[in-house]
Design an enzyme around this catalytic site. Structure first.
Site, mmCIF file in Angstrom:
data_model
loop_
_atom_site.group_PDB
_atom_site.id
_atom_site.type_symbol
_atom_site.label_atom_id
_atom_site.label_comp_id
_atom_site.label_asym_id
_atom_site.label_seq_id
_atom_site.Cartn_x
_atom_site.Cartn_y
_atom_site.Cartn_z
ATOM 1 N N GLU A 70 0.823 -1.213 0.000
ATOM 2 C CA GLU A 70 0.000 0.000 0.000
ATOM 3 C C GLU A 70 0.855 1.259 0.000
ATOM 4 O OE1 GLU A 70 -3.219 2.571 2.632
ATOM 5 O OE2 GLU A 70 -2.484 0.661 3.421
ATOM 6 N N ASP A 135 9.377 6.123 15.044
ATOM 7 C CA ASP A 135 9.198 7.535 14.732
ATOM 8 C C ASP A 135 9.586 8.342 15.975
ATOM 9 O OD1 ASP A 135 8.420 10.022 13.886
ATOM 10 O OD2 ASP A 135 6.297 9.557 13.676
ATOM 11 N N ASP A 137 10.138 12.280 17.323
ATOM 12 C CA ASP A 137 9.776 13.652 16.978
ATOM 13 C C ASP A 137 10.341 14.615 18.026
ATOM 14 O OD1 ASP A 137 8.361 16.087 16.499
ATOM 15 O OD2 ASP A 137 6.833 14.935 15.431
#
Length: 474
Positions: A70, A135, A137
């Site tokens: 995807e 991830d 941040d």
């Protein structure tokens, strides 16, 4: 929202990245982006990565593998297209050139083509493979950095990302045995990690959650607590002990203390004192620090040495107090992961070599072995790489001549043969070469070896079974 599909299988995606992607700075515009996708984006390399050696060159290849991956596109009018699938690199390239997405996200490989998921029963389409992803941040460090906040990043606080890469990368390789790991700058305020070993791609959600929890030191529900870290037991876990002694301690004492001036004011040092559970200790330190110091030494370093001496001296018998020093260091330096990103296979993550729409910076790979040299303010930008790629762009971009004709040629593939040479003339070329040599080539080599080994083993087993059947028939 137009183009936005809603359903129970709604993806989990970085909310900070998703909001207001159409608000772009001057150096990010559709003309630049069309040229970037036409000449510079590494389609072949991305396809080779996402195919994992399923290139049709061996009988063991799965020719449908890439077609079940995807992709999602975010367009500049805030239209969001999910479940995009492609059967070849040419299909991927044509679609990106046509849609010119301001953001491309990569999702899992499904058991069937997810674009046709409505043709199957509700439980008939599900993620089958997905890289283990992380991830990190910078905005999650706002309570321990004083130079910037929110989406802003500078060279004073960026080392927090460097430390995160060092700690997580070492653990993934040494503790879990992963080899094929890609670190990528997010384009603005953080980093992404892709673990691409086959055993990582086939992890269940439960195992992904277990690995994420392995890295957890922050207490659940600690957002409003003075003490966010709780290091349990008489001794640190070997992973935490290694991280502390080899990375975190020196970084805190030699860099972060002074860079962020952590103990320079009452407001700042009170945050540290709040982490110490003994009121007599905090009162003694507060009394010392409230007195004006005329010493030439860095006041942050001086106060830290005083704190360490008091907490780690022989009269402090409580193990908890002695552990406070380590907990303070972990609170200020230890990687802050978005745990939900790592736990679920269906979480999409921004593709490498995208351009961040708010900074114009390209999401380039980071070398974990030299991550302290990485400068987020010096990465290739959209306007720079487009201008540097060819003299043809000068009149197009800066004088507005023949822009339409050039873009039409790019979209039709008229200048595609020069792409590699064009990239090499830009700062982007170095990043793509690093991606190829340090990550992609070893990964594909390993995938091919595993594929051939597995195929030969199955072939041998089939021959043995045939022999048994023949003997049984005699």
């Amino acid at each position: 929202m137009p183009g936005h599909e809603v359903g129970n299988d709604e993806m989990m995606i970085d909310e900070h990245e998703q909001k207001q992607v159409n608000l772009a700075p001057d150096e990010f515009n559709s003309q630049y982006l069309k040229i970037y996708y036409g000449k510079l984006f590494p389609y072949e390399e991305m396809f080779k990565w996402m195919s994992y050696a399923n290139d049709g060159k061996h009988p063991a290849c799965n020719q449908f593998y890439f077609g079940r991956r995807e992709f999602s596109f975010t367009l500049d009018n805030d239209v969001y297209l999910r479940y995009k699938t492609f059967n070849s690199v040419s299909e991927l390239e044509s679609s990106i050139k046509e849609k010119c997405p301001v953001k491309i996200d990569i999702g899992p490989v499904y058991n069937v083509d997810p674009a046709k998921r409505h043709s199957y029963a509700q439980s008939g389409c599900f993620p089958e493979e997905r890289e283990l992803i992380f991830d990190i941040d910078m905005s999650d460090y706002d309570d321990v950095r004083y130079c910037c906040s929110g989406a802003d990043v500078c060279l004073e606080c960026w080392p927090l990302m460097t430390i995160a890469i060092k700690v997580i990368d070492t653990a993934l390789r040494d503790d879990f045995g992963f080899n094929h790991i890609l670190w990528v700058y997010s384009g603005r305020r953080g980093v992404h990690c892709w673990v691409c070993d086959v055993k990582a791609r086939r992890l269940t959600n439960e195992l992904r959650a277990a690995i994420a929890d392995y890295f957890r030191v922050y207490k659940v529900g600690s957002e409003n607590s003075h003490k966010k870290v709780s290091l349990m037991g008489p001794a640190l876990h070997p992973f935490l002990a290694r991280s502390y002694t080899e990375v975190l301690k020196d970084f805190f004492e030699k860099t972060l203390l002074s860079n962020q001036k952590i103990l320079s004011t009452a407001q700042r040092y009170e945050k540290i004192l709040d982490m110490i559970p003994d009121e007599s200790v905090t009162s003694e330190l507060r009394g010392k620090w409230q007195r004006t110091s005329s010493a030439k030494e860095d006041i942050n370093v001086t106060r830290w040495e005083q704190l360490k001496h008091l907490l780690q001296s022989g009269k402090q018998k409580m193990q908890g107090l002695r552990r406070c020093v380590e907990e303070i260091v972990f609170s200020y330096t230890y990687p802050r992961l978005d745990m939900e990103v790592s736990k679920h296979m269906n979480h999409l993550l921004k593709a490498p070599f995208c351009v961040h729409p708010k900074t114009g910076r390209v999401c380039v790979p980071i070398d974990p072995n030299r991550c302290e040299e990485f400068d987020p303010t010096a990465v290739p930008t959209l306007s720079t790489v487009v201008f540097m790629s060819s003299h043809l762009y000068s009149p197009c971009l800066f004088y507005g001549k023949n822009a339409g004709k050039l873009i039409e040629e790019l979209n039709n593939g008229g200048l595609r043969a020069e792409a590699d040479n064009e990239r090499d003339r830009t700062s982007l070329g170095k990043s793509i070469r690093f991606f190829q040599s340090s990550f992609l080539e070893p990964l594909v080599k390993s995938c091919k070896e595993d594929m051939i080994s597995s195929y030969n083993a199955k072939l041998q087993q089939s021959k043995l079974q045939q022999s048994k059947n023949v003997l049984a028939a005699i």
